[in-house]
Design an enzyme around this catalytic site. Structure first.
Site, mmCIF file in Angstrom:
data_model
loop_
_atom_site.group_PDB
_atom_site.id
_atom_site.type_symbol
_atom_site.label_atom_id
_atom_site.label_comp_id
_atom_site.label_asym_id
_atom_site.label_seq_id
_atom_site.Cartn_x
_atom_site.Cartn_y
_atom_site.Cartn_z
ATOM 1 N N ASN A 278 0.821 -1.215 0.000
ATOM 2 C CA ASN A 278 0.000 0.000 0.000
ATOM 3 C C ASN A 278 0.859 1.271 0.000
ATOM 4 O OD1 ASN A 278 1.054 0.068 2.546
ATOM 5 N ND2 ASN A 278 -0.900 0.068 3.633
ATOM 6 N N HIS B 249 3.391 1.930 2.120
ATOM 7 C CA HIS B 249 3.932 2.387 3.403
ATOM 8 C C HIS B 249 5.457 2.272 3.453
ATOM 9 C CE1 HIS B 249 3.224 -1.814 5.463
ATOM 10 N NE2 HIS B 249 4.477 -1.728 5.093
ATOM 11 N N GLU C 1 1.565 4.602 7.285
ATOM 12 C CA GLU C 1 0.525 4.075 6.409
ATOM 13 C C GLU C 1 -0.111 5.208 5.595
ATOM 14 O OE1 GLU C 1 0.327 0.974 6.112
ATOM 15 O OE2 GLU C 1 0.027 -0.147 7.971
HETATM 16 C C1 GLP Z 1 6.668 -4.089 6.876
HETATM 17 C C2 GLP Z 1 7.609 -3.155 7.547
HETATM 18 C C3 GLP Z 1 8.239 -2.270 6.538
HETATM 19 C C4 GLP Z 1 8.569 -3.128 5.347
HETATM 20 C C5 GLP Z 1 7.301 -3.468 4.626
HETATM 21 C C6 GLP Z 1 7.452 -4.425 3.474
HETATM 22 O O1 GLP Z 1 6.154 -5.079 7.549
HETATM 23 N N1 GLP Z 1 7.136 -2.414 8.641
HETATM 24 O O2 GLP Z 1 9.356 -1.634 7.103
HETATM 25 O O3 GLP Z 1 9.437 -2.471 4.497
HETATM 26 O O4 GLP Z 1 6.329 -3.902 5.540
HETATM 27 O O5 GLP Z 1 7.577 -5.739 3.902
HETATM 28 P P1 GLP Z 1 8.110 -6.905 2.996
HETATM 29 O O6 GLP Z 1 9.541 -6.632 2.764
HETATM 30 O O7 GLP Z 1 7.899 -8.139 3.815
HETATM 31 O O8 GLP Z 1 7.327 -6.893 1.754
#
Ligand code: GLP
Length: 241
Positions: free
Chosen positions: A136, A138, A143
């Site tokens: 999304n 973030h 968020e």
């Molecule tokens: C999360 C973290 C972020 C991370 C993002 C992507 O859970 N808080 O810092 O960059 O989501 O996660 P992933 O790398 O598992 O796709």
């Protein structure tokens, strides 16, 4: 913004680790912001490998993690604290007192978040911040809808963020402590990693779309020193990739 497109996850991880390794070689007491999630797992393995091969010394490094679920004990297998020790800190020589990870057990949250910002400031600020990106848009747990001048604070997680995670928790957390957008933008240099087809759309929107709080990562377009490292799948929606 420099955008590097690597063949696959392994070369993305290796290139990212080399970039950070070079910074640590040049500035051993680097203040390094760290991220969790699936994306940087290979990056941490590469940094561990460099240490095991005696190529890199982390004894002067100082690290600040982006975020942590709240509330959560550090010993929880899904805590970001546990993630960081298992994948990185248990295998390298960053001094314990130089490791900062938001504490998911604190009671005085506001006071703690203020201190977290002060610890970063007292360290001279973040030299380099590693980021992943959520589907999304973030960054950290900032968020959609977050404020550009946000600093470290307690946030509500977007329901989409925890989708598919219910098997990992008895009670999936609905909140997290996270550095703010302003904290992240304060870093001298930012390294954003993204991997896999499921990130292709958000990568395109964040890098080429309007700068909007609907896509928090789009703010990175305004940072003067960002390197984005993608694998082919994550770059699939970008022109010319
Ligand atoms: C999360 C973290 C972020 C991370 C993002 C992507 O859970 N808080 O810092 O960059 O989501 O996660 P992933 O790398 O598992 O796709």
């Amino acid at each position: 913004m420099d955008i590097l497109v690597e063949q696959n996850y392994e070369s993305m991880s290796q290139t990212a680790a080399r970039l950070v390794a070079r910074e640590i070689l040049l500035v051993p007491d680097l203040v390094l912001g760290l991220a969790t999630g699936n994306t940087p797992v290979g990056f941490y393995s590469e940094l561990v490998k460099l240490h095991e091969e005696n190529l890199l010394d982390y004894s002067s490094l100082k690290t600040f993690n982006l975020d942590e679920y709240y509330p959560i004990p550090p010993s929880h297998p899904e805590s970001f604290t546990n993630y960081m020790y298992e994948r990185f800190f248990n295998h390298v020589n960053v001094p314990e007192q130089n490791i900062y990870i938001p504490d998911g057990t604190v009671e005085s949250v506001e006071e703690y978040c203020r201190r977290y910002e002060e610890w970063i400031e007292e360290s001279g600020g973040l030299d380099l911040q590693l980021l992943g990106i959520g589907k999304n848009g973030h960054i950290g747990y900032n968020e959609p809808g977050c404020s550009w001048d946000s600093v470290t604070r307690l946030v509500e997680l977007d329901p989409r963020t925890m989708e598919g995670q219910s098997d990992k928790f008895d009670n999936p957390p609905t909140q997290a402590l996270t550095m703010g957008v302003k904290t992240i933008m304060g870093a001298d240099q930012i390294l954003l990693l993204a991997s896999g087809a499921k990130k292709a759309e958000v990568v395109e929107v964040a890098l080429n779309g309007p700068v909007t709080t609907d896509v928090p990562a789009s703010i990175l377009q305004l940072h003067p020193n960002v390197t984005v490292i993608l694998d082919r799948e994550a770059a699939a929606e970008l022109d010319g990739c």
